[in-house]
Design a protein around this motif. Structure first.
Motif, PDB file in Angstrom:
ATOM      1  N   SER A  68       0.904  -1.322  -0.253  1.00 13.59           N
ATOM      2  CA  SER A  68      -0.148  -0.129  -0.085  1.00 13.59           C
ATOM      3  C   SER A  68       0.819   1.183  -0.078  1.00 13.59           C
ATOM      4  CB  SER A  68      -0.799   0.000   1.252  1.00 13.59           C
ATOM      5  OG  SER A  68      -0.380   0.031   2.429  1.00 13.59           O
ATOM      6  N   TYR A  69       1.889   1.379   0.878  1.00 14.89           N
ATOM      7  CA  TYR A  69       2.868   2.381   0.599  1.00 14.89           C
ATOM      8  C   TYR A  69       3.558   2.519  -0.703  1.00 14.89           C
ATOM      9  CZ  TYR A  69       6.502   5.647   2.510  1.00 14.89           C
ATOM     10  OH  TYR A  69       7.203   6.760   2.426  1.00 14.89           O
ATOM     11  N   GLY A  70       3.792   1.277  -1.236  1.00 12.81           N
ATOM     12  CA  GLY A  70       4.163   1.344  -2.769  1.00 12.81           C
ATOM     13  C   GLY A  70       3.722   2.200  -3.595  1.00 12.81           C
ATOM     14  N   TYR A  71       2.331   1.959  -3.626  1.00 12.02           N
ATOM     15  CA  TYR A  71       1.362   2.347  -4.539  1.00 12.02           C
ATOM     16  C   TYR A  71       1.166   3.787  -4.315  1.00 12.02           C
ATOM     17  CZ  TYR A  71      -0.233  -2.008  -6.672  1.00 12.02           C
ATOM     18  OH  TYR A  71      -0.331  -2.851  -7.497  1.00 12.02           O
ATOM     19  N   GLU A  72       1.160   4.215  -2.900  1.00  7.35           N
ATOM     20  CA  GLU A  72       1.218   5.701  -2.451  1.00  7.35           C
ATOM     21  C   GLU A  72       2.416   6.521  -2.976  1.00  7.35           C
ATOM     22  OE1 GLU A  72       1.294   8.207   1.573  1.00  7.35           O
ATOM     23  OE2 GLU A  72       0.382   6.278   1.658  1.00  7.35           O
ATOM     24  N   LEU A  73       3.449   5.851  -2.776  1.00  6.67           N
ATOM     25  CA  LEU A  73       4.687   6.513  -3.571  1.00  6.67           C
ATOM     26  C   LEU A  73       4.500   6.667  -5.078  1.00  6.67           C
ATOM     27  CD1 LEU A  73       7.291   4.797  -1.220  1.00  6.67           C
ATOM     28  CD2 LEU A  73       6.782   7.317  -1.348  1.00  6.67           C
ATOM     29  N   ALA A  74       4.021   5.545  -5.789  1.00 10.18           N
ATOM     30  CA  ALA A  74       4.053   5.575  -7.057  1.00 10.18           C
ATOM     31  C   ALA A  74       2.969   6.828  -7.486  1.00 10.18           C
ATOM     32  CB  ALA A  74       3.571   4.401  -7.637  1.00 10.18           C
ATOM     33  N   LYS A  75       1.966   6.795  -6.820  1.00 12.87           N
ATOM     34  CA  LYS A  75       1.001   7.931  -7.104  1.00 12.87           C
ATOM     35  C   LYS A  75       1.306   9.069  -7.120  1.00 12.87           C
ATOM     36  CE  LYS A  75      -3.858   8.992  -6.255  1.00 12.87           C
ATOM     37  NZ  LYS A  75      -4.983   8.779  -5.268  1.00 12.87           N
ATOM     38  N   ARG A  76       2.325   9.313  -6.030  1.00 11.50           N
ATOM     39  CA  ARG A  76       2.937  10.784  -5.968  1.00 11.50           C
ATOM     40  C   ARG A  76       4.158  10.930  -6.711  1.00 11.50           C
ATOM     41  NH1 ARG A  76       2.926  10.256   0.463  1.00 11.50           N
ATOM     42  NH2 ARG A  76       4.921   9.552   0.179  1.00 11.50           N
ATOM     43  N   GLY A  77       4.427   9.879  -7.329  1.00 13.90           N
ATOM     44  CA  GLY A  77       6.022  10.013  -8.205  1.00 13.90           C
ATOM     45  C   GLY A  77       7.063   9.837  -7.392  1.00 13.90           C
ATOM     46  N   GLU A  78       7.091   9.295  -6.224  1.00  5.57           N
ATOM     47  CA  GLU A  78       8.256   9.347  -5.065  1.00  5.57           C
ATOM     48  C   GLU A  78       8.619   8.115  -5.195  1.00  5.57           C
ATOM     49  OE1 GLU A  78       6.985  11.209  -1.681  1.00  5.57           O
ATOM     50  OE2 GLU A  78       6.522  13.012  -2.717  1.00  5.57           O
ATOM     51  N   PHE A  79       8.371   6.913  -5.877  1.00  4.23           N
ATOM     52  CA  PHE A  79       8.853   5.610  -5.922  1.00  4.23           C
ATOM     53  C   PHE A  79      10.376   5.807  -6.064  1.00  4.23           C
ATOM     54  CE2 PHE A  79       9.105   1.150  -6.642  1.00  4.23           C
ATOM     55  CZ  PHE A  79       8.395   0.535  -5.842  1.00  4.23           C
ATOM     56  N   PRO A  80      10.983   4.951  -5.212  1.00  5.37           N
ATOM     57  CA  PRO A  80      12.548   4.809  -5.393  1.00  5.37           C
ATOM     58  C   PRO A  80      13.097   4.510  -6.922  1.00  5.37           C
ATOM     59  CG  PRO A  80      11.952   3.485  -3.667  1.00  5.37           C
ATOM     60  CD  PRO A  80      10.650   3.944  -4.383  1.00  5.37           C
ATOM     61  N   ALA A  81      12.230   3.677  -7.845  1.00  2.00           N
ATOM     62  CA  ALA A  81      12.846   3.166  -8.956  1.00  2.00           C
ATOM     63  C   ALA A  81      11.835   3.890 -10.024  1.00  2.00           C
ATOM     64  CB  ALA A  81      12.908   1.720  -9.075  1.00  2.00           C
ATOM     65  N   ARG A  82      12.196   3.688 -11.149  1.00  2.00           N
ATOM     66  CA  ARG A  82      11.345   4.326 -12.300  1.00  2.00           C
ATOM     67  C   ARG A  82       9.987   3.400 -12.418  1.00  2.00           C
ATOM     68  NH1 ARG A  82      12.437   3.964 -18.695  1.00  2.00           N
ATOM     69  NH2 ARG A  82      10.570   5.432 -19.206  1.00  2.00           N
ATOM     70  N   VAL A  83       9.070   4.091 -12.618  1.00  2.00           N
ATOM     71  CA  VAL A  83       7.522   3.400 -12.703  1.00  2.00           C
ATOM     72  C   VAL A  83       6.758   4.078 -13.804  1.00  2.00           C
ATOM     73  CG1 VAL A  83       5.401   3.456 -11.321  1.00  2.00           C
ATOM     74  CG2 VAL A  83       7.425   3.505 -10.084  1.00  2.00           C
ATOM     75  N   ILE A  84       6.145   2.996 -14.565  1.00  2.00           N
ATOM     76  CA  ILE A  84       5.423   3.380 -15.686  1.00  2.00           C
ATOM     77  C   ILE A  84       4.200   3.114 -15.331  1.00  2.00           C
ATOM     78  CG2 ILE A  84       5.131   2.852 -18.175  1.00  2.00           C
ATOM     79  CD1 ILE A  84       8.159   1.741 -18.177  1.00  2.00           C
ATOM     80  N   LYS A  85       3.152   4.123 -15.710  1.00  2.00           N
ATOM     81  CA  LYS A  85       1.786   3.815 -15.525  1.00  2.00           C
ATOM     82  C   LYS A  85       1.250   3.203 -16.681  1.00  2.00           C
ATOM     83  CE  LYS A  85      -2.510   5.478 -13.453  1.00  2.00           C
ATOM     84  NZ  LYS A  85      -3.120   6.537 -12.684  1.00  2.00           N
ATOM     85  N   LEU A  86       0.580   2.077 -16.686  1.00  2.00           N
ATOM     86  CA  LEU A  86      -0.132   1.885 -18.033  1.00  2.00           C
ATOM     87  C   LEU A  86      -1.681   1.498 -17.728  1.00  2.00           C
ATOM     88  CD1 LEU A  86       2.310  -0.997 -18.854  1.00  2.00           C
ATOM     89  CD2 LEU A  86       2.140   1.101 -20.213  1.00  2.00           C
ATOM     90  N   GLY A  87      -2.341   2.423 -18.183  1.00  2.00           N
ATOM     91  CA  GLY A  87      -3.927   2.478 -17.800  1.00  2.00           C
ATOM     92  C   GLY A  87      -4.040   2.571 -16.191  1.00  2.00           C
ATOM     93  N   THR A  88      -4.592   1.498 -15.522  1.00  2.00           N
ATOM     94  CA  THR A  88      -4.829   1.628 -14.170  1.00  2.00           C
ATOM     95  C   THR A  88      -3.445   0.872 -13.463  1.00  2.00           C
ATOM     96  OG1 THR A  88      -5.895  -0.459 -14.070  1.00  2.00           O
ATOM     97  CG2 THR A  88      -7.217   2.013 -14.249  1.00  2.00           C
ATOM     98  N   ARG A  89      -2.662   0.282 -14.081  1.00  2.00           N
ATOM     99  CA  ARG A  89      -1.575  -0.551 -13.440  1.00  2.00           C
ATOM    100  C   ARG A  89      -0.247   0.317 -13.386  1.00  2.00           C
ATOM    101  NH1 ARG A  89      -1.643  -6.494 -14.239  1.00  2.00           N
ATOM    102  NH2 ARG A  89      -3.864  -7.085 -14.370  1.00  2.00           N
ATOM    103  N   TYR A  90       0.609  -0.278 -12.266  1.00  2.00           N
ATOM    104  CA  TYR A  90       1.929   0.185 -12.388  1.00  2.00           C
ATOM    105  C   TYR A  90       2.852  -0.812 -12.583  1.00  2.00           C
ATOM    106  CZ  TYR A  90      -0.152   4.360  -9.932  1.00  2.00           C
ATOM    107  OH  TYR A  90      -0.744   5.515  -9.714  1.00  2.00           O
ATOM    108  N   ARG A  91       4.025  -0.582 -13.528  1.00  2.00           N
ATOM    109  CA  ARG A  91       4.940  -1.395 -13.793  1.00  2.00           C
ATOM    110  C   ARG A  91       6.194  -0.701 -13.516  1.00  2.00           C
ATOM    111  NH1 ARG A  91       3.768  -6.567 -14.538  1.00  2.00           N
ATOM    112  NH2 ARG A  91       5.612  -6.524 -15.772  1.00  2.00           N
ATOM    113  N   VAL A  92       7.102  -1.471 -12.834  1.00  2.00           N
ATOM    114  CA  VAL A  92       8.407  -0.948 -12.524  1.00  2.00           C
ATOM    115  C   VAL A  92       9.396  -1.298 -13.268  1.00  2.00           C
ATOM    116  CG1 VAL A  92      10.017  -0.568 -10.499  1.00  2.00           C
ATOM    117  CG2 VAL A  92       7.532  -0.823 -10.030  1.00  2.00           C
ATOM    118  N   VAL A  93      10.442  -0.624 -13.730  1.00  2.00           N
ATOM    119  CA  VAL A  93      11.495  -1.028 -14.678  1.00  2.00           C
ATOM    120  C   VAL A  93      12.549  -1.777 -13.882  1.00  2.00           C
ATOM    121  CG1 VAL A  93      13.155  -0.157 -16.253  1.00  2.00           C
ATOM    122  CG2 VAL A  93      11.190   1.044 -15.945  1.00  2.00           C
TER     123      VAL A  93
END
Length: 107
Positions: A62-87
């Protein structure tokens, strides 16, 4: 309202509840280390699910999704529709691990 007396009926219910709770306190067998261990070497795809990346970083999903939503995830995140993928290569860079990328090439 008068206080209830402990009758045989109430005492019987209490004993049944104690027996049930005693049965529920069983010990679980230990999990094999392979079930809890996470290894980036097993991942050979260019991207990974966000929950897998969260396990690698040691943060909750849940904290990972929160960070991805804010754009603060430690690695590069790609949003594909409603899904998040991490490089995967960015996860390896952040964690300082060298691994093989897709096709066996060094990442």
């Amino acid at each position: 309202m008068p206080r209830r007396k402990w009758t045989a009926y109430n005492y019987g219910i209490q004993r049944i509840a104690e027996k049930i709770s005693a049965k529920c306190r069983m010990e679980l067998p230990p999990m094999p280390e392979s079930a809890t261990a996470f290894s980036l070497e097993k991942i050979d795809t260019p991207t990974m699910d966000l929950p897998d990346a969260c396990v690698a970083f040691g943060i909750s999903r849940s904290y990972g999704y929160e960070l991805a939503k804010r754009g603060e995830f430690p690695a590069r995140v790609i949003k594909l529709g409603t899904r998040y993928r991490v490089v995967t290569s960015s996860v390896r860079e952040v964690l300082g691990q060298q691994g093989t990328g897709p096709g066996g090439a060094a990442a």
